[in-house]
Scaffold this motif. Structure first.
Motif, PDB file in Angstrom:
ATOM      1  N   THR A  37     -10.510 -35.938  13.055  1.00 41.59           N
ATOM      2  CA  THR A  37      -9.314 -35.252  12.576  1.00 41.59           C
ATOM      3  C   THR A  37      -9.662 -33.820  12.215  1.00 41.59           C
ATOM      4  OG1 THR A  37      -8.358 -37.288  11.702  1.00 41.59           O
ATOM      5  CG2 THR A  37      -7.541 -35.230  10.771  1.00 41.59           C
ATOM      6  N   GLN A  38      -8.867 -32.885  12.727  1.00 41.24           N
ATOM      7  CA  GLN A  38      -9.063 -31.476  12.413  1.00 41.24           C
ATOM      8  C   GLN A  38      -8.210 -31.111  11.205  1.00 41.24           C
ATOM      9  OE1 GLN A  38     -11.430 -29.791  14.588  1.00 41.24           O
ATOM     10  NE2 GLN A  38     -11.588 -31.988  15.026  1.00 41.24           N
ATOM     11  N   GLY A  39      -8.803 -30.400  10.233  1.00 39.37           N
ATOM     12  CA  GLY A  39      -8.052 -30.017   9.040  1.00 39.37           C
ATOM     13  C   GLY A  39      -7.555 -31.255   8.311  1.00 39.37           C
ATOM     14  N   ASN A  40      -6.291 -31.218   7.884  1.00 43.09           N
ATOM     15  CA  ASN A  40      -5.724 -32.358   7.153  1.00 43.09           C
ATOM     16  C   ASN A  40      -4.592 -33.006   7.948  1.00 43.09           C
ATOM     17  OD1 ASN A  40      -3.896 -30.284   6.912  1.00 43.09           O
ATOM     18  ND2 ASN A  40      -3.408 -30.662   4.762  1.00 43.09           N
ATOM     19  N   PHE A  41      -4.765 -33.113   9.266  1.00 46.01           N
ATOM     20  CA  PHE A  41      -3.774 -33.751  10.131  1.00 46.01           C
ATOM     21  C   PHE A  41      -3.879 -35.266   9.976  1.00 46.01           C
ATOM     22  CE2 PHE A  41      -2.634 -29.815  11.450  1.00 46.01           C
ATOM     23  CZ  PHE A  41      -2.126 -29.661  12.736  1.00 46.01           C
ATOM     24  N   ASN A  42      -3.395 -35.784   8.839  1.00 49.03           N
ATOM     25  CA  ASN A  42      -3.673 -37.188   8.526  1.00 49.03           C
ATOM     26  C   ASN A  42      -2.431 -38.020   8.261  1.00 49.03           C
ATOM     27  OD1 ASN A  42      -2.843 -36.404   5.964  1.00 49.03           O
ATOM     28  ND2 ASN A  42      -4.877 -36.506   5.042  1.00 49.03           N
ATOM     29  N   ASN A  43      -1.233 -37.514   8.658  1.00 46.36           N
ATOM     30  CA  ASN A  43      -0.011 -38.278   8.401  1.00 46.36           C
ATOM     31  C   ASN A  43       0.636 -38.721   9.711  1.00 46.36           C
ATOM     32  OD1 ASN A  43       1.104 -35.950   9.421  1.00 46.36           O
ATOM     33  ND2 ASN A  43       2.163 -35.360   7.546  1.00 46.36           N
ATOM     34  N   HIS A  44       1.912 -39.119   9.652  1.00 48.02           N
ATOM     35  CA  HIS A  44       2.604 -39.680  10.817  1.00 48.02           C
ATOM     36  C   HIS A  44       2.783 -38.662  11.937  1.00 48.02           C
ATOM     37  CE1 HIS A  44       5.652 -37.656   8.470  1.00 48.02           C
ATOM     38  NE2 HIS A  44       6.525 -37.788   9.437  1.00 48.02           N
ATOM     39  N   ILE A  45       2.632 -37.380  11.613  1.00 53.23           N
ATOM     40  CA  ILE A  45       2.635 -36.336  12.635  1.00 53.23           C
ATOM     41  C   ILE A  45       1.202 -36.001  13.037  1.00 53.23           C
ATOM     42  CG2 ILE A  45       3.264 -33.939  13.160  1.00 53.23           C
ATOM     43  CD1 ILE A  45       5.544 -34.216  11.135  1.00 53.23           C
ATOM     44  N   GLY A  46       0.348 -35.793  12.062  1.00 54.04           N
ATOM     45  CA  GLY A  46      -1.014 -35.334  12.320  1.00 54.04           C
ATOM     46  C   GLY A  46      -1.877 -36.339  13.060  1.00 54.04           C
ATOM     47  N   VAL A  47      -1.716 -37.639  12.765  1.00 55.45           N
ATOM     48  CA  VAL A  47      -2.560 -38.641  13.429  1.00 55.45           C
ATOM     49  C   VAL A  47      -2.282 -38.696  14.935  1.00 55.45           C
ATOM     50  CG1 VAL A  47      -3.081 -41.111  13.590  1.00 55.45           C
ATOM     51  CG2 VAL A  47      -3.019 -39.986  11.354  1.00 55.45           C
ATOM     52  N   PRO A  48      -1.011 -38.793  15.368  1.00 46.21           N
ATOM     53  CA  PRO A  48      -0.802 -38.778  16.822  1.00 46.21           C
ATOM     54  C   PRO A  48      -1.223 -37.467  17.477  1.00 46.21           C
ATOM     55  CG  PRO A  48       1.309 -38.738  15.666  1.00 46.21           C
ATOM     56  CD  PRO A  48       0.254 -39.058  14.655  1.00 46.21           C
ATOM     57  N   LEU A  49      -1.040 -36.344  16.788  1.00 48.82           N
ATOM     58  CA  LEU A  49      -1.496 -35.073  17.350  1.00 48.82           C
ATOM     59  C   LEU A  49      -3.016 -35.059  17.495  1.00 48.82           C
ATOM     60  CD1 LEU A  49       0.768 -32.443  15.516  1.00 48.82           C
ATOM     61  CD2 LEU A  49       0.972 -33.294  17.851  1.00 48.82           C
ATOM     62  N   THR A  50      -3.719 -35.627  16.526  1.00 50.38           N
ATOM     63  CA  THR A  50      -5.179 -35.730  16.621  1.00 50.38           C
ATOM     64  C   THR A  50      -5.579 -36.575  17.825  1.00 50.38           C
ATOM     65  OG1 THR A  50      -5.493 -35.470  14.227  1.00 50.38           O
ATOM     66  CG2 THR A  50      -7.259 -36.552  15.448  1.00 50.38           C
ATOM     67  N   ILE A  51      -4.922 -37.712  17.977  1.00 47.89           N
ATOM     68  CA  ILE A  51      -5.249 -38.603  19.093  1.00 47.89           C
ATOM     69  C   ILE A  51      -5.032 -37.892  20.426  1.00 47.89           C
ATOM     70  CG2 ILE A  51      -4.512 -40.708  20.296  1.00 47.89           C
ATOM     71  CD1 ILE A  51      -3.838 -41.843  17.455  1.00 47.89           C
ATOM     72  N   LEU A  52      -3.904 -37.196  20.558  1.00 49.70           N
ATOM     73  CA  LEU A  52      -3.585 -36.543  21.827  1.00 49.70           C
ATOM     74  C   LEU A  52      -4.439 -35.310  22.081  1.00 49.70           C
ATOM     75  CD1 LEU A  52       0.280 -36.969  21.680  1.00 49.70           C
ATOM     76  CD2 LEU A  52      -1.285 -38.104  23.266  1.00 49.70           C
ATOM     77  N   SER A  53      -5.097 -34.796  21.047  1.00 49.17           N
ATOM     78  CA  SER A  53      -6.007 -33.655  21.203  1.00 49.17           C
ATOM     79  C   SER A  53      -7.422 -34.095  21.545  1.00 49.17           C
ATOM     80  CB  SER A  53      -6.035 -32.827  19.907  1.00 49.17           C
ATOM     81  OG  SER A  53      -4.754 -32.321  19.611  1.00 49.17           O
ATOM     82  N   MET A  54      -7.674 -35.377  21.474  1.00 48.40           N
ATOM     83  CA  MET A  54      -9.010 -35.937  21.703  1.00 48.40           C
ATOM     84  C   MET A  54      -9.406 -35.795  23.174  1.00 48.40           C
ATOM     85  SD  MET A  54      -9.956 -39.977  21.305  1.00 48.40           S
ATOM     86  CE  MET A  54      -8.872 -40.415  22.681  1.00 48.40           C
ATOM     87  N   PRO A  55     -10.626 -35.317  23.465  1.00 47.53           N
ATOM     88  CA  PRO A  55     -11.098 -35.287  24.854  1.00 47.53           C
ATOM     89  C   PRO A  55     -11.104 -36.687  25.472  1.00 47.53           C
ATOM     90  CG  PRO A  55     -12.517 -33.966  23.447  1.00 47.53           C
ATOM     91  CD  PRO A  55     -11.589 -34.706  22.529  1.00 47.53           C
ATOM     92  N   LYS A  56     -10.851 -36.751  26.778  1.00 55.94           N
ATOM     93  CA  LYS A  56     -10.727 -38.050  27.448  1.00 55.94           C
ATOM     94  C   LYS A  56     -12.009 -38.867  27.395  1.00 55.94           C
ATOM     95  CE  LYS A  56      -8.649 -38.412  31.367  1.00 55.94           C
ATOM     96  NZ  LYS A  56      -8.247 -38.194  32.786  1.00 55.94           N
ATOM     97  N   ASP A  57     -13.162 -38.197  27.308  1.00 54.55           N
ATOM     98  CA  ASP A  57     -14.430 -38.930  27.339  1.00 54.55           C
ATOM     99  C   ASP A  57     -14.949 -39.282  25.948  1.00 54.55           C
ATOM    100  OD1 ASP A  57     -15.133 -36.421  26.458  1.00 54.55           O
ATOM    101  OD2 ASP A  57     -16.786 -36.143  27.878  1.00 54.55           O
ATOM    102  N   THR A  58     -14.090 -39.171  24.916  1.00 55.66           N
ATOM    103  CA  THR A  58     -14.507 -39.493  23.541  1.00 55.66           C
ATOM    104  C   THR A  58     -14.927 -40.955  23.437  1.00 55.66           C
ATOM    105  OG1 THR A  58     -13.049 -37.810  22.596  1.00 55.66           O
ATOM    106  CG2 THR A  58     -13.735 -39.609  21.135  1.00 55.66           C
ATOM    107  N   GLU A  59     -16.063 -41.176  22.805  1.00 55.11           N
ATOM    108  CA  GLU A  59     -16.559 -42.540  22.593  1.00 55.11           C
ATOM    109  C   GLU A  59     -16.230 -43.077  21.206  1.00 55.11           C
ATOM    110  OE1 GLU A  59     -20.526 -42.885  25.276  1.00 55.11           O
ATOM    111  OE2 GLU A  59     -20.648 -41.434  23.617  1.00 55.11           O
ATOM    112  N   VAL A  60     -16.214 -42.192  20.201  1.00 53.96           N
ATOM    113  CA  VAL A  60     -15.865 -42.590  18.840  1.00 53.96           C
ATOM    114  C   VAL A  60     -14.859 -41.578  18.286  1.00 53.96           C
ATOM    115  CG1 VAL A  60     -16.669 -43.058  16.502  1.00 53.96           C
ATOM    116  CG2 VAL A  60     -18.127 -43.638  18.447  1.00 53.96           C
ATOM    117  N   LEU A  61     -13.737 -42.072  17.802  1.00 48.76           N
ATOM    118  CA  LEU A  61     -12.692 -41.244  17.202  1.00 48.76           C
ATOM    119  C   LEU A  61     -12.625 -41.545  15.714  1.00 48.76           C
ATOM    120  CD1 LEU A  61     -10.218 -39.347  17.338  1.00 48.76           C
ATOM    121  CD2 LEU A  61      -8.840 -41.364  17.936  1.00 48.76           C
TER     122      LEU A  61
END
Length: 456
Positions: free
Chosen positions: A137-161
């Motif tokens: 998670t970047q910054g404090n993106f930890n709510n119902h908006i920030g969590v999906p944005l974090t997921i969609l910003s994740m590189p496709k080859d991520t092994e651990v999120l």
């Protein structure tokens, strides 16, 4: 979810629910930021409507946008610019996040707690990125908006999120956990943050435990094993790993040695020593919660040790900086609750080599109807070897009131309504033998004051 249509050519593009078709676009939730090949996601809130800023988003790199069906179309939409129509843009990105996780399938660690979420997230990343392609998670993106944005910003080859998950009402963590479906969930502690909405520490514990509602079968819950409110969890669906200082923990912290540059500790009385460049027993526990997650993922002790030694944490969380006249300043002013403030004060007491230990404490928010009593409760942690207590703000003054009601002990106590009024007095206290801690809720922005007291 409706089908997206290029409104100029009238050609069906794709369904928003199929995130794989959008993998060449970069998520763009903020029209002010420059994002090449951006998919603009205009969110709607009580006082804003992102649909009004499509033109600005295009100028900054948007090549497509998600669009609510009920919103009027822009007058000057470029010819051929694709819009993907949905009933609700927030629901759309939440659905896209679920789809993206189903496609990429990283191991997911979800972190919640009243205090220490961001520090633990940073520690996890510091350890795990040595062995895995890790995203956090970047910054404090930890709510119902920030969590999906974090997921969609994740590189496709991520092994651990590593996902930080915040909440202030019942039901919110259930939603986030069921969206992400973590393999490992971590509860750092139970404090008083958001007690205004949850009623009691028991209510806070119940709300934090919602994080297991999306935990995968045979997943693991790692938690603060010293917290009585988390002591009686009974489950057969997932493993529980307890970390803390008391007997009975799976990972028991022993042999702590603290200095102004960090802490060292052992686990379960073993000979191996771990070092972390952060201050405070509470941060040692955060490190051990992270250690436990890394062990579950199969990391060896030596790589974990190296990761802890090289930690880089988000600013304003027990951040050590050089102050005026050779003094040491500790910025712990990202946020505060009575629990975290007391923990910071206990750390301030243990730092060796200082004649003056000065606590600069300010307002704490979201404490509900008992906020005055909760501020006054901090007085229990104010004693020798502290030498000075300085409070800032109307609510912060209650801390000084609590100290005086308890007999005042042998401390010099001063209260100021504002940061500007406190600055000259604080400057007068700084010397080579002084360490000064800053702690308050985010809204008070105490780092503005500590910044004026830094060595130039």
């Amino acid at each position: 979810m409706s089908i997206g249509v290029d409104i100029v050519r009238g050609q069906a593009i794709q369904t928003i629910g199929d995130a794989g078709h959008l993998d060449r676009l970069n998520l763009m939730p903020d029209s002010r930021k420059i994002v090449a090949d951006g998919l603009f996601v205009p969110l709607v809130g009580e006082h804003f409507n992102g649909h009004h800023y499509l033109e600005q988003a295009i100028e900054h790199g948007a090549v497509a946008a998600i669009w609510m069906e009920r919103e009027p179309l822009p007058e000057h939409l470029p010819q051929g610019f694709p819009l993907f129509f949905v009933r609700d843009t927030l629901s759309a990105i939440q659905s896209m996040a679920k789809s993206y996780l189903n496609q990429t399938r990283p191991k997911i660690i979800a972190v919640t707690g009243s205090n220490g979420k961001t520090t633990t997230k940073d520690m996890l990343y510091g350890i795990l990125h040595q062995s895995f392609r890790t995203y956090k998670t970047q910054g404090n993106f930890n709510n119902h908006i920030g969590v999906p944005l974090t997921i969609l910003s994740m590189p496709k080859d991520t092994e651990v999120l590593v996902l930080e998950m915040g909440m202030n009402h019942f039901g919110e963590l259930t939603f986030l956990s069921q969206m992400a479906k973590p393999d490992i969930a971590i509860i750092t502690n139970i404090g008083e943050s958001h007690i205004e909405y949850l009623g009691s520490r028991e209510g806070i514990a119940k709300a934090k435990l919602e994080i297991v509602n999306g935990l995968r079968k045979r997943g693991t819950l790692i938690l603060d094993g010293d917290e009585p409110l988390l002591a009686d969890i009974q489950t057969y669906a997932f493993q529980i790993v307890r970390c803390g200082f008391s007997n009975g923990n799976n990972w028991r912290i022993t042999d702590i040695v603290e200095s102004v540059s960090g802490s060292s500790f052992s686990l379960n009385k073993q000979k191996e020593t771990f070092n972390v460049p952060v201050l405070g027993r509470h941060n040692v526990k955060n490190a051990v919660l992270s250690f436990a997650a890394a062990r579950i993922l199969g990391m060896d002790m030596e790589k974990i040790r190296i990761g802890l030694e090289k930690l880089s944490l988000t600013k304003l969380r027990f951040e050590r900086v050089d102050g005026l006249n050779g003094s040491v300043l500790i910025n712990d002013c990202y946020n505060a609750s009575p629990t975290s403030m007391k923990a910071s004060l206990e750390t301030l007491k243990t730092l060796p080599g200082f004649k003056k230990r000065i606590a600069v404490l300010g307002d704490m928010y979201e404490l509900g109807k008992d906020e005055e009593a909760l501020h006054k409760s901090v007085a229990a942690a104010l004693g020798a070897p502290l030498t000075h207590v300085v409070t800032i703000g109307e609510k912060g003054a209650w801390i000084a009131d609590g100290l005086r009601e308890n007999g005042g002990v042998n401390l010099e106590v001063r209260s100021f309504p504002t940061k500007a009024e406190a600055q000259p007095y604080l400057e007068s206290l700084l010397s080579e033998d002084a360490v000064m801690l800053f702690k308050a809720s985010r809204l008070l922005a105490l780092e503005e004051l500590s910044g004026k007291l830094c060595a130039k």
